[in-house]
Enzyme design. Structure first.
Site, short mmCIF file in Angstrom:
data_model
loop_
_atom_site.label_atom_id
_atom_site.label_comp_id
_atom_site.label_asym_id
_atom_site.label_seq_id
_atom_site.Cartn_x
_atom_site.Cartn_y
_atom_site.Cartn_z
N HIS A 1 0.84 -1.20 0.00
CA HIS A 1 0.00 0.00 0.00
C HIS A 1 0.87 1.24 0.00
CE1 HIS A 1 0.60 -1.40 4.14
NE2 HIS A 1 0.64 -0.14 4.50
N HIS B 1 0.91 5.12 0.84
CA HIS B 1 0.22 6.16 1.60
C HIS B 1 0.34 7.49 0.84
CE1 HIS B 1 0.14 4.08 5.69
NE2 HIS B 1 1.10 3.39 5.11
P1 5GP Z 1 1.37 0.44 7.43
O1 5GP Z 1 1.70 0.77 8.85
O2 5GP Z 1 1.29 -1.06 7.20
O3 5GP Z 1 2.24 1.13 6.42
O4 5GP Z 1 -0.05 1.06 7.17
C1 5GP Z 1 -1.25 0.37 7.34
C2 5GP Z 1 -2.33 1.43 7.34
O5 5GP Z 1 -3.56 0.79 7.12
C3 5GP Z 1 -2.43 2.19 8.65
O6 5GP Z 1 -2.27 3.58 8.40
C4 5GP Z 1 -3.83 1.82 9.16
O7 5GP Z 1 -4.47 2.92 9.80
C5 5GP Z 1 -4.55 1.41 7.90
N1 5GP Z 1 -5.59 0.41 8.09
C6 5GP Z 1 -5.44 -0.78 8.75
N2 5GP Z 1 -6.59 -1.47 8.70
C7 5GP Z 1 -7.47 -0.72 7.98
C8 5GP Z 1 -8.83 -0.92 7.59
O8 5GP Z 1 -9.46 -1.94 7.88
N3 5GP Z 1 -9.42 0.07 6.87
C9 5GP Z 1 -8.73 1.21 6.50
N4 5GP Z 1 -9.42 2.12 5.79
N5 5GP Z 1 -7.45 1.42 6.86
C10 5GP Z 1 -6.82 0.47 7.59
#
Ligand code: 5GP
Ligand code: ZN
Length: 111
Positions: A97, A99
């Protein structure tokens, strides 16, 4: 069981703002900026480590979507794209993903 795969197919609720044959974009559930959107491949790719040559169109589409959404979100003064890879970077969802963060001043270096 992957939460982002569930969002792609509509099994889990999310505020989806763009979806096409390759990618889905939706608002982060825990936003860290006025605009915080996640852009993901529809296909399950765990992270940067699993990107292969054949994913070229997909990766290009992720960045093109970021550019498109930055315009529609009014981020003409700048924004930040973040890819967290692995535990030390704080990756918490193991479905690739990108951001898209904007709407406030960003600090450098990131925390
Ligand atoms: P990472 O820390 O892996 O780079 O980012 C994961 C992101 O996914 C986090 O910013 C978290 O808030 C978001 N996230 C996790 N679960 C969900 C979800 O079920 N729905 C949405 N919309 N965002 C999610
Ligand atoms: Zn997935």
């Amino acid at each position: 069981s992957c939460v982002f795969c569930q969002i792609v197919v509509g099994e889990r609720a999310a505020t989806i703002i763009h979806q096409d044959a390759l990618v889905t974009a939706f608002r982060d559930i825990n936003p860290q900026a006025p605009t915080h959107i996640l852009i993901i491949p529809n296909e399950h790719i765990p992270g940067i480590a699993e990107i292969e040559e054949q994913h070229g169109d997909l990766v290009a589409r992720m960045f093109a979507t970021a550019n498109h959404l930055a315009h529609s979100e009014g981020l003409s003064r700048g924004y930040r794209l973040v890819l967290n890879q692995g535990p030390l970077a704080g990756q918490s969802v193991f479905h690739l993903h990108l951001h898209l963060l904007g709407g406030r001043a960003m600090r450098w270096p990131p925390g």
